[in-house]
Scaffold this motif. Structure first.
Motif, short mmCIF file in Angstrom:
data_model
loop_
_atom_site.label_atom_id
_atom_site.label_comp_id
_atom_site.label_asym_id
_atom_site.label_seq_id
_atom_site.Cartn_x
_atom_site.Cartn_y
_atom_site.Cartn_z
N MET A 186 70.03 11.76 52.52
CA MET A 186 69.89 13.18 52.82
C MET A 186 70.02 13.38 54.33
N LEU A 187 70.98 14.18 54.72
CA LEU A 187 71.23 14.48 56.13
C LEU A 187 70.39 15.69 56.53
N SER A 188 69.71 15.60 57.66
CA SER A 188 68.78 16.65 58.08
C SER A 188 69.39 17.54 59.16
N PHE A 189 69.09 18.84 59.05
CA PHE A 189 69.56 19.83 60.03
C PHE A 189 68.40 20.74 60.39
N PHE A 381 84.50 31.32 41.63
CA PHE A 381 84.71 31.40 40.19
C PHE A 381 83.45 31.92 39.53
N PRO A 382 83.57 32.46 38.30
CA PRO A 382 82.38 32.83 37.54
C PRO A 382 81.55 31.60 37.21
N THR A 383 80.27 31.81 36.96
CA THR A 383 79.32 30.70 36.83
C THR A 383 79.53 29.84 35.59
N HIS A 384 80.20 30.34 34.56
CA HIS A 384 80.30 29.60 33.29
C HIS A 384 81.52 28.69 33.20
N LEU A 385 82.45 28.78 34.16
CA LEU A 385 83.72 28.06 34.02
C LEU A 385 83.59 26.59 34.43
N GLN A 386 84.20 25.72 33.62
CA GLN A 386 84.16 24.27 33.85
C GLN A 386 85.53 23.69 34.18
N TRP A 387 86.59 24.42 33.98
CA TRP A 387 87.90 23.78 33.93
C TRP A 387 88.46 23.40 35.30
N GLN A 388 87.86 23.91 36.37
CA GLN A 388 88.28 23.46 37.69
C GLN A 388 87.70 22.08 38.00
N PHE A 389 88.24 21.41 39.03
CA PHE A 389 87.76 20.10 39.45
C PHE A 389 86.50 20.27 40.31
N THR A 390 85.38 20.56 39.63
CA THR A 390 84.14 20.92 40.31
C THR A 390 83.11 19.80 40.25
N GLY A 391 82.27 19.71 41.28
CA GLY A 391 81.25 18.67 41.35
C GLY A 391 79.97 19.18 41.97
N ILE A 392 79.07 18.24 42.30
CA ILE A 392 77.72 18.58 42.78
C ILE A 392 77.39 17.84 44.06
N ARG A 393 76.89 18.57 45.04
CA ARG A 393 76.23 17.99 46.21
C ARG A 393 74.87 18.67 46.32
N LEU A 394 73.81 17.89 46.46
CA LEU A 394 72.46 18.42 46.44
C LEU A 394 71.95 18.73 47.84
N ALA A 395 70.98 19.64 47.88
CA ALA A 395 70.31 20.00 49.13
C ALA A 395 68.83 20.20 48.83
N LYS A 396 68.05 20.28 49.90
CA LYS A 396 66.63 20.65 49.74
C LYS A 396 66.11 21.20 51.06
#
Length: 396
Positions: A186-189, A381-396
């Motif tokens: 986790m990178l801090s800012f 994009f709308p929240t329900h669409l999956q067909w794009q090449f989408t991924g996850i990066r987390l934050a806190k």
């Protein structure tokens, strides 16, 4: 506060003939592995047939460059405006989006002839005195528009082939992108006032303009994307069965679709398989998870005790991690920057009218054309669409 124009000043040294030819040819290369039947299919409303993409991008140059700026230009076929107009109300009536797959005509060969006709006229136009500076700016918008459709082409082709029960491969060579398993930090800012938005020379879309200050609290953001192994843990822990991690609308989506996994995942013979552009393969645990919607990304983040970054946090931190493998969901609604103003005419319909009920994605993906990404790019994009090449990066 006055914002810059969508049609920014271009580089006077640009070789437009070469640049135009290179970008236009790439669209054809993307389609080269296809069979003729693949060009016509439209499985869902969000997917357009490949032949429609080829026709629409050609129509853009004919309609916005050649017709108003090249004296004596003769339209290839007056009916094509109805067929290939996408959403430009200013330009007139059009085939509704759901009917694009019902068009057996114009044929694929007709559309390639259309491309050849317009490309030949464009080659002459680009070497003429009619290529003024304002037209060059519009031309650059058209080329970036074609690159957007190149990414959509790959995305739509994958959906078309990935929903064929034979799971045919688009290409045989590997295109997977690996993420190291559990090698994330986790990178801090620090809290403070930061600036976001496009600045400097070169092209950008109007939704990136209006560089402005934002105040951010202390935050942390992951150095790596979430991979399949981590996402599989979420699935095995009952992530798709536990309403506590889902938005209400997301939980409705899970129940209505009986969702259990990312798009293209199939549980076959007691193991998870994944349809890729190289065909059906066993899940690669080290690969960055792909084809998930905002609901899934947000639920995963909740399960991990974290959240998705805002688009401002993502942009501020983007110089400190590698990005470009997946479009990354943010927790930001797609809204105008301060001072945003739509252009007059059809060009003003490009981005502004979509600034409602959309969520911002940042970065780029393996399907994004070279030189078509920057850290200020605001995909949405709308929240329900999956067909794009989408991924996850987390934050806190």
């Amino acid at each position: 506060m006055k914002t810059d124009s969508l049609l920014k000043k271009t580089n006077p040294k640009t070789n437009w003939v070469e640049k135009y030819s290179e970008i236009r040819n790439h669209s054809v290369e993307i389609c080269r592995p296809l069979e003729i039947e693949d060009y016509v299919v439209q499985p869902i409303v969000d997917v357009s047939p490949p032949k429609w993409h080829l026709g629409h991008t050609t129509w853009f140059f004919e309609t916005f460059i050649l017709q108003p700026n090249f004296p004596g230009y003769e339209v290839y076929d007056p009916q094509y405006n109805f067929v290939f107009n996408s959403y430009y109300e200013t330009v007139g009536a059009r085939v509704i989006r759901t009917d694009r797959g019902n068009l057996s005509r114009p044929s694929v060969s007709d559309i390639f002839k259309y491309r050849e006709y317009v490309d030949e006229k464009m080659s002459r136009f680009l070497q003429s005195d009619y290529l003024t500076e304002p037209v060059q700016s519009l031309l650059e918008l058209g080329l970036n528009h074609e690159q957007q459709h190149q990414e959509l082409l790959l995305t739509d082709i994958k959906y078309i082939l990935g929903h064929n029960p034979l799971f045919p491969a688009y290409k045989k060579e590997s295109t997977s992108i690996k993420e190291k398993v559990r090698d994330s930090e986790m990178l801090s800012f620090s809290e403070g006032v930061y600036e976001i938005g496009f600045q400097g020379e070169g092209f950008c879309f109007d939704n990136e303009l209006g560089r402005h200050k934002v105040y951010l609290n202390d935050f942390q953001i992951s150095s790596h994307l979430i991979n399949n192994d981590e996402y599989l843990e979420f699935m095995n822990a009952g992530g798709y069965q536990d309403f506590r991690h889902w938005h209400a609308e997301g939980w409705d989506w899970v129940k209505q679709n009986e969702a259990k996994s990312p798009l293209y995942w199939h549980f076959i013979d007691e193991k998870w398989m994944n349809y890729t552009l190289n065909g059906l393969q066993e899940i690669d645990l080290a690969e960055a998870v792909c084809h998930i919607n905002f609901f899934e990304a947000s639920a995963f983040a909740s399960w991990k005790g974290k959240r998705l970054p805002t688009e401002a946090e993502w942009e501020v931190a983007s110089g400190h991690f590698d990005w470009g493998k997946r479009w990354e969901w943010t927790n930001s609604a797609y809204l105008p920057y301060p001072g945003f103003k739509k252009e007059a005419g059809a060009v003003g319909e490009y981005n502004g009218k979509f600034m409602v009920n959309q969520t911002v994605l940042r970065g780029a993906s393996v399907a994004t054309p070279i030189d078509h990404s920057r850290n200020t790019y605001r995909n949405f994009f709308p929240t329900h669409l999956q067909w794009q090449f989408t991924g996850i990066r987390l934050a806190k």
